[in-house]
Design a protein around this motif. Sequence first.
Motif, short mmCIF file in Angstrom:
data_model
loop_
_atom_site.label_atom_id
_atom_site.label_comp_id
_atom_site.label_asym_id
_atom_site.label_seq_id
_atom_site.Cartn_x
_atom_site.Cartn_y
_atom_site.Cartn_z
N GLN A 188 30.32 39.18 50.39
CA GLN A 188 30.91 40.39 50.63
C GLN A 188 32.57 40.35 50.33
OE1 GLN A 188 29.01 42.77 51.76
NE2 GLN A 188 30.45 44.20 53.19
N LEU A 189 32.89 41.24 49.44
CA LEU A 189 34.33 40.99 49.17
C LEU A 189 34.99 42.11 49.96
CD1 LEU A 189 36.55 39.71 47.64
CD2 LEU A 189 35.91 41.04 45.49
N HIS A 190 36.27 41.91 50.53
CA HIS A 190 37.12 42.99 50.85
C HIS A 190 38.45 42.92 50.32
CE1 HIS A 190 38.60 45.75 53.74
NE2 HIS A 190 39.73 45.07 53.67
N LEU A 191 38.98 43.86 49.76
CA LEU A 191 40.43 44.10 49.35
C LEU A 191 41.09 44.59 50.46
CD1 LEU A 191 39.86 44.75 45.50
CD2 LEU A 191 39.95 42.42 46.60
N PRO A 192 42.26 44.24 50.65
CA PRO A 192 43.25 44.95 51.53
C PRO A 192 43.57 46.50 50.93
CG PRO A 192 44.50 43.15 50.43
CD PRO A 192 43.03 43.11 50.20
N ALA A 193 43.86 47.34 51.85
CA ALA A 193 44.36 48.67 51.37
C ALA A 193 45.54 48.70 50.32
CB ALA A 193 44.46 49.51 52.56
N GLY A 194 46.31 47.84 50.50
CA GLY A 194 47.53 47.74 49.73
C GLY A 194 47.35 47.06 48.62
N TYR A 195 46.08 46.41 48.32
CA TYR A 195 45.98 45.38 47.10
C TYR A 195 46.68 46.07 45.70
CZ TYR A 195 44.15 42.49 43.45
OH TYR A 195 43.92 41.71 42.32
N THR A 196 47.34 45.21 45.19
CA THR A 196 47.70 45.51 43.60
C THR A 196 47.81 44.25 43.09
OG1 THR A 196 49.47 46.22 42.36
CG2 THR A 196 50.06 45.19 44.51
N SER A 197 47.55 44.21 41.73
CA SER A 197 47.29 43.14 40.94
C SER A 197 48.42 42.56 40.22
CB SER A 197 46.18 43.23 39.65
OG SER A 197 46.69 44.43 38.69
N GLN A 198 49.76 43.23 40.90
CA GLN A 198 50.98 42.80 40.47
C GLN A 198 51.51 42.02 41.53
OE1 GLN A 198 51.78 43.90 37.25
NE2 GLN A 198 49.81 44.71 37.17
N GLN A 199 50.93 41.67 42.42
CA GLN A 199 51.31 40.81 43.67
C GLN A 199 50.32 39.81 44.00
OE1 GLN A 199 52.13 43.29 47.06
NE2 GLN A 199 51.82 41.37 48.57
N SER A 200 50.51 38.76 44.28
CA SER A 200 49.79 37.55 44.63
C SER A 200 49.51 37.63 46.27
CB SER A 200 50.24 36.19 44.29
OG SER A 200 50.35 35.97 42.89
N TRP A 201 47.80 37.62 46.36
CA TRP A 201 47.63 37.98 47.72
C TRP A 201 46.98 36.40 48.20
CZ3 TRP A 201 47.99 42.56 50.50
CH2 TRP A 201 48.56 43.60 49.71
N PRO A 202 47.04 36.25 49.61
CA PRO A 202 46.32 34.95 50.20
C PRO A 202 44.78 35.53 50.09
CG PRO A 202 47.49 36.18 51.79
CD PRO A 202 47.80 36.84 50.56
N VAL A 203 44.17 34.34 50.38
CA VAL A 203 42.68 34.73 50.44
C VAL A 203 42.02 33.62 51.69
CG1 VAL A 203 40.43 33.77 49.36
CG2 VAL A 203 42.36 34.72 47.96
N VAL A 204 41.13 34.63 52.47
CA VAL A 204 40.41 33.73 53.59
C VAL A 204 39.11 33.87 53.17
CG1 VAL A 204 39.80 34.23 55.91
CG2 VAL A 204 42.18 34.95 55.27
N LEU A 205 38.41 32.84 53.28
CA LEU A 205 36.91 32.49 53.20
C LEU A 205 36.36 32.40 54.51
CD1 LEU A 205 36.94 29.93 50.33
CD2 LEU A 205 36.92 32.17 49.96
#
Length: 323
Positions: free
Chosen positions: A70-87
């Motif tokens: 199950q993959l959740h993207l944060p509401a503010g996700y943009t591919s122009q910014q690097s995001w941390p990942v939680v498994l």
Amino acid sequence: MRVTRSLLRTLTATAATGLLVLGSTLAPTYATAAARTVSTSPGCGTPAPQTPGTSVLRSLTSQEITRTYQLHLPAGYTSQQSWPVVLAFHGRGGTGAEMEGFSKLSTLPAIVAYPNGIIGTGGGNRQAWQGAPYAAAGVDDVTFTSTLLNTLENSLCVDQRRVYATGKSNGGGFTGLLACRLADRIAAIAPVAAAFYPGTGDNCSPSRAVPVIDFHGTGDSTIPYDGNVDRGLPAIQDWVFAWVVRDDCARRASHQSIAPDISISLWGNCTGDAEVEHVAVAGGGHTWPGADVDSGGSGDTTTQTIEAHEVLWDFVLRHQLPS
């Protein structure tokens, strides 16, 4: 008294040395997130595979087996910014969707993946993870996790230095195995009510000191806090101290109670600025602290004094992989 996230964030300076009076109790101080150097992934700049703010069941192939998550993207996700990942790894018999439902991890400003295990041995056709005696024979969940990370990094804008693993029960125990085997990719782990069977830690030689925050209830009726020799389960405090030794931390911890049912032990001065922290929930059961719905541990107590997802997030944000 409920210990809120905003209150935790006011406990600045270093947890290893500072104390703050909190009502009539003493609470450890919390460090602000260290300055971070971002490591961008190949997926940066590519279109998001789903609408930000949503969760979607996805699949990949590992060991010629179709695996799902199950993959959740944060509401503010943009591919122009690097995001941390939680498994986030579910417990035996659980699912990634169930883990998302009670953990509140999808409220964090992070990409969150909730993998699904493979049905193991024993009754009930229950999904499980590598390292447990009931795990499916021949299934390499460490390889699956590495493949999952490759998939996320190639399709999303990931900060490869800020990948964290958490899990409950059997899934929490599996994070211990990941810390042993994938320390070059997992920046920190946060097991909750974890089942640390021998297969999750035998011959553990991580490539670096791994920061660890562990949560466990002293009243856990499924995975006893004091261990169970017949089942190969260590006392939780012994498991935690084994990481103190691996990370070469100062052997003396700071111990403080931040609420009547919450005690925190923290070991600092570790190799590579790692930390080892243990959150003991007095009377707490085989549950996820702060859960508002069933998180397992039928009949066990769920503390509402803290929210596990908030406490673990504030801890892991202090840590990233070395450059």
